[in-house]
Design a protein around this motif. Structure first.
Motif, PDB file in Angstrom:
ATOM      1  N   VAL A 190      41.716  89.522   9.080  1.00  0.00           N
ATOM      2  CA  VAL A 190      40.376  89.101   8.413  1.00  0.00           C
ATOM      3  C   VAL A 190      39.886  87.737   8.348  1.00  0.00           C
ATOM      4  CG1 VAL A 190      39.235  89.256   6.048  1.00  0.00           C
ATOM      5  CG2 VAL A 190      40.683  91.191   6.938  1.00  0.00           C
ATOM      6  N   LEU A 191      40.765  86.847   7.873  1.00  0.00           N
ATOM      7  CA  LEU A 191      40.562  85.386   8.108  1.00  0.00           C
ATOM      8  C   LEU A 191      39.831  84.802   9.570  1.00  0.00           C
ATOM      9  CD1 LEU A 191      40.193  82.700   6.957  1.00  0.00           C
ATOM     10  CD2 LEU A 191      42.604  82.123   7.110  1.00  0.00           C
ATOM     11  N   GLY A 192      40.874  85.258  10.423  1.00  0.00           N
ATOM     12  CA  GLY A 192      40.456  84.816  12.150  1.00  0.00           C
ATOM     13  C   GLY A 192      39.079  85.446  12.478  1.00  0.00           C
ATOM     14  N   THR A 193      38.662  86.953  12.070  1.00  0.00           N
ATOM     15  CA  THR A 193      37.490  87.440  12.451  1.00  0.00           C
ATOM     16  C   THR A 193      36.463  86.826  11.752  1.00  0.00           C
ATOM     17  OG1 THR A 193      38.727  89.541  12.694  1.00  0.00           O
ATOM     18  CG2 THR A 193      36.451  89.777  12.608  1.00  0.00           C
ATOM     19  N   VAL A 194      36.360  86.649  10.283  1.00  0.00           N
ATOM     20  CA  VAL A 194      35.364  86.012   9.719  1.00  0.00           C
ATOM     21  C   VAL A 194      35.081  84.651  10.253  1.00  0.00           C
ATOM     22  CG1 VAL A 194      34.779  84.916   7.505  1.00  0.00           C
ATOM     23  CG2 VAL A 194      35.667  87.429   7.381  1.00  0.00           C
ATOM     24  N   SER A 195      36.104  83.694  10.439  1.00  0.00           N
ATOM     25  CA  SER A 195      36.032  82.616  10.944  1.00  0.00           C
ATOM     26  C   SER A 195      35.328  82.472  12.288  1.00  0.00           C
ATOM     27  CB  SER A 195      37.222  81.568  10.892  1.00  0.00           C
ATOM     28  OG  SER A 195      37.835  81.620   9.542  1.00  0.00           O
TER      29      SER A 195
END
Length: 192
Positions: A17-22
């Protein structure tokens, strides 16, 4: 095939999730704000190092998280300050992050931890201050969420709200990155 324990799923999901949002934020802001896009991209790459099967060593993960914290987050704050005319704070944050990135090898594990947490909190507080004075609601929430991630990392407990502390910090960082991306977008629309 043995099932993976919940803690592994939780860690993988929070990194994803952090990677996708970023990554989405980096692509969305690339045209208007290259510094913020680079900061978001560093966060996405740090999250990806933990998900890639060949790169998953503790040293790679720690190095990626260190760079995303001491360079990526100041890059995010740099653009927010710069767009609001606070060039001295923008330069000070980015310069301080660069100095910490270079000095990271000379700090011990505890020193890097304290320095990383300090960077997160300084970035969060400065974003929050600028957002309050410019009445940017997304910026306020972004600053609060980034600050929450920094404060959660300082807690002694290993688990919070049934999740490992590190996973909860990544969830807060992902929420802060999303709201901060929206703050930059709102700020850009205000200038147009």
């Amino acid at each position: 095939m043995a099932s993976r324990p919940w803690s592994e799923w939780s860690a993988s999901l929070s990194h994803l999730v952090l990677g996708t949002v970023s990554l989405h934020a980096a692509v969305s802001t690339a045209q208007a704000s290259r510094g913020a896009a680079a900061g978001f991209l560093l966060q996405a790459l740090a999250a990806a190092t933990t998900l890639a099967p060949g790169l998953r060593t503790d040293e790679d993960c720690l190095a990626g998280a260190w760079v995303a914290t001491v360079i990526g987050l100041p890059l995010l704050a740099f653009d927010f300050h710069w767009m609001n005319g606070d060039c001295s704070s923008a330069n000070l944050l980015l310069g301080g992050g660069m100095v910490l990135a270079v000095a990271g090898d000379h700090l011990g594990a505890e020193g890097r931890s304290v320095a990383g947490q300090a960077v997160v909190l300084v970035v969060a507080v400065t974003i929050l201050i600028v957002a309050v004075f410019t009445t940017n609601t997304y910026g306020m929430w972004g600053g609060v969420m980034l600050g929450a991630a920094g404060l959660l990392s300082r807690l002694e407990e290993d688990r919070l709200l049934l999740l490992p502390k590190e996973d909860l910090c990544r969830w807060a960082l992902a929420a802060g990155s999303w709201t901060y991306h929206q703050a930059l977008r709102a700020q850009r629309l205000q200038w147009e």
